[in-house]
Motif scaffolding. Sequence first.
Motif, PDB file in Angstrom:
ATOM      1  N   THR A 100      15.353  -3.053  -2.501  1.00 21.58           N
ATOM      2  CA  THR A 100      15.587  -3.828  -1.430  1.00 21.58           C
ATOM      3  C   THR A 100      16.440  -3.059  -0.412  1.00 21.58           C
ATOM      4  N   ALA A 101      16.247  -3.315   0.791  1.00 21.08           N
ATOM      5  CA  ALA A 101      17.206  -2.836   1.748  1.00 21.08           C
ATOM      6  C   ALA A 101      18.654  -3.267   1.618  1.00 21.08           C
ATOM      7  N   LYS A 102      19.780  -2.775   1.650  1.00 17.67           N
ATOM      8  CA  LYS A 102      21.074  -3.161   1.527  1.00 17.67           C
ATOM      9  C   LYS A 102      21.465  -3.451   2.993  1.00 17.67           C
ATOM     10  N   LEU A 103      21.196  -2.948   3.938  1.00 24.14           N
ATOM     11  CA  LEU A 103      21.271  -3.214   5.117  1.00 24.14           C
ATOM     12  C   LEU A 103      20.180  -2.821   6.248  1.00 24.14           C
TER      13      LEU A 103
ATOM     14  N   ALA B 171      18.566  -2.509  -6.220  1.00 23.65           N
ATOM     15  CA  ALA B 171      17.197  -2.409  -7.232  1.00 23.65           C
ATOM     16  C   ALA B 171      16.982  -3.994  -6.780  1.00 23.65           C
ATOM     17  N   ALA B 172      15.551  -3.921  -6.844  1.00 21.79           N
ATOM     18  CA  ALA B 172      14.930  -5.406  -6.501  1.00 21.79           C
ATOM     19  C   ALA B 172      15.162  -6.242  -7.646  1.00 21.79           C
TER      20      ALA B 172
ATOM     21  N   ASN C 145      20.055   9.917 -10.165  1.00 22.95           N
ATOM     22  CA  ASN C 145      19.658   9.178  -9.097  1.00 22.95           C
ATOM     23  C   ASN C 145      19.408   7.807  -9.890  1.00 22.95           C
ATOM     24  N   ARG C 146      19.570   6.445  -9.060  1.00 20.55           N
ATOM     25  CA  ARG C 146      19.527   5.248  -9.547  1.00 20.55           C
ATOM     26  C   ARG C 146      17.906   4.877  -9.703  1.00 20.55           C
ATOM     27  N   PHE C 147      17.071   5.510  -8.848  1.00 21.33           N
ATOM     28  CA  PHE C 147      15.657   4.909  -8.880  1.00 21.33           C
ATOM     29  C   PHE C 147      14.922   6.017  -9.039  1.00 21.33           C
TER      30      PHE C 147
ATOM     31  N   MET D 179      14.822  -7.020   2.435  1.00 23.46           N
ATOM     32  CA  MET D 179      13.414  -6.657   2.498  1.00 23.46           C
ATOM     33  C   MET D 179      12.993  -5.764   1.323  1.00 23.46           C
ATOM     34  N   SER D 180      12.106  -5.959   0.677  1.00 22.25           N
ATOM     35  CA  SER D 180      11.605  -5.106  -0.638  1.00 22.25           C
ATOM     36  C   SER D 180      10.767  -4.108  -0.085  1.00 22.25           C
ATOM     37  N   GLY D 181      10.693  -2.835  -0.802  1.00 18.56           N
ATOM     38  CA  GLY D 181       9.967  -1.857  -0.729  1.00 18.56           C
ATOM     39  C   GLY D 181       9.873  -1.199  -2.032  1.00 18.56           C
ATOM     40  N   ALA D 182       8.856  -0.101  -2.161  1.00 22.93           N
ATOM     41  CA  ALA D 182       8.336   0.542  -3.176  1.00 22.93           C
ATOM     42  C   ALA D 182       8.800   2.072  -3.089  1.00 22.93           C
ATOM     43  N   VAL D 183       9.423   2.684  -4.101  1.00 22.07           N
ATOM     44  CA  VAL D 183       9.958   4.027  -3.874  1.00 22.07           C
ATOM     45  C   VAL D 183       8.568   4.715  -4.037  1.00 22.07           C
ATOM     46  N   LEU D 184       8.296   5.873  -3.460  1.00 20.74           N
ATOM     47  CA  LEU D 184       7.062   6.635  -3.388  1.00 20.74           C
ATOM     48  C   LEU D 184       7.440   8.073  -3.751  1.00 20.74           C
ATOM     49  N   ALA D 185       8.735   8.521  -3.387  1.00 22.28           N
ATOM     50  CA  ALA D 185       9.324   9.826  -3.645  1.00 22.28           C
ATOM     51  C   ALA D 185      10.693   9.902  -4.027  1.00 22.28           C
TER      52      ALA D 185
END
Length: 150
Positions: A94-97, A146-147, A85-87, A111-117
């Motif tokens: 960030t969302a690609k779409l 990736a952000a 997995n990449r993350f 839009m940015s986000g944080a991976v929680l799981a």
Amino acid sequence: MILQPRFACDDEVRVIRNLRNDGTYPGYATGTLLVRRGSVGFVRHIGVFLQDQIIYSVHFLEAGNRIVGCRETELIPADAPWVPNRFERGDQVTAKLALSIDGAVAVNPGMSGAVLAVLREPDTTADYHVLFGQRLLCVPESALDAATPD
């Protein structure tokens, strides 16, 4: 009940979950990442915990030359199909779409986000629980980048 180990000493195995210190690995704080999922090691010893769980001492050469106890459910043969997995949890993405819920856009591209799981099986690409602002979404890896650092 007699437990039958799936692996033997000197078998090459891959760990399918991140292994963190549960407080039993000396010299590292509880919660410290010891071995990253996907790492390959060699079974050095087979034991039993609480008479109902097989525990393997696995030597991970590339993960700091560590020997870590692993449950059987955390291991697969090293030559079994594996898609990395990449993350990981805590990564910024960030969302690609555009991502939508019931047809309404909830997250715009970029839009940015944080991976929680990280949700995955060994031979499939991962899905992630990502927190975008106040919204938690289950997002396939293909919809994330990736952000970029600010």
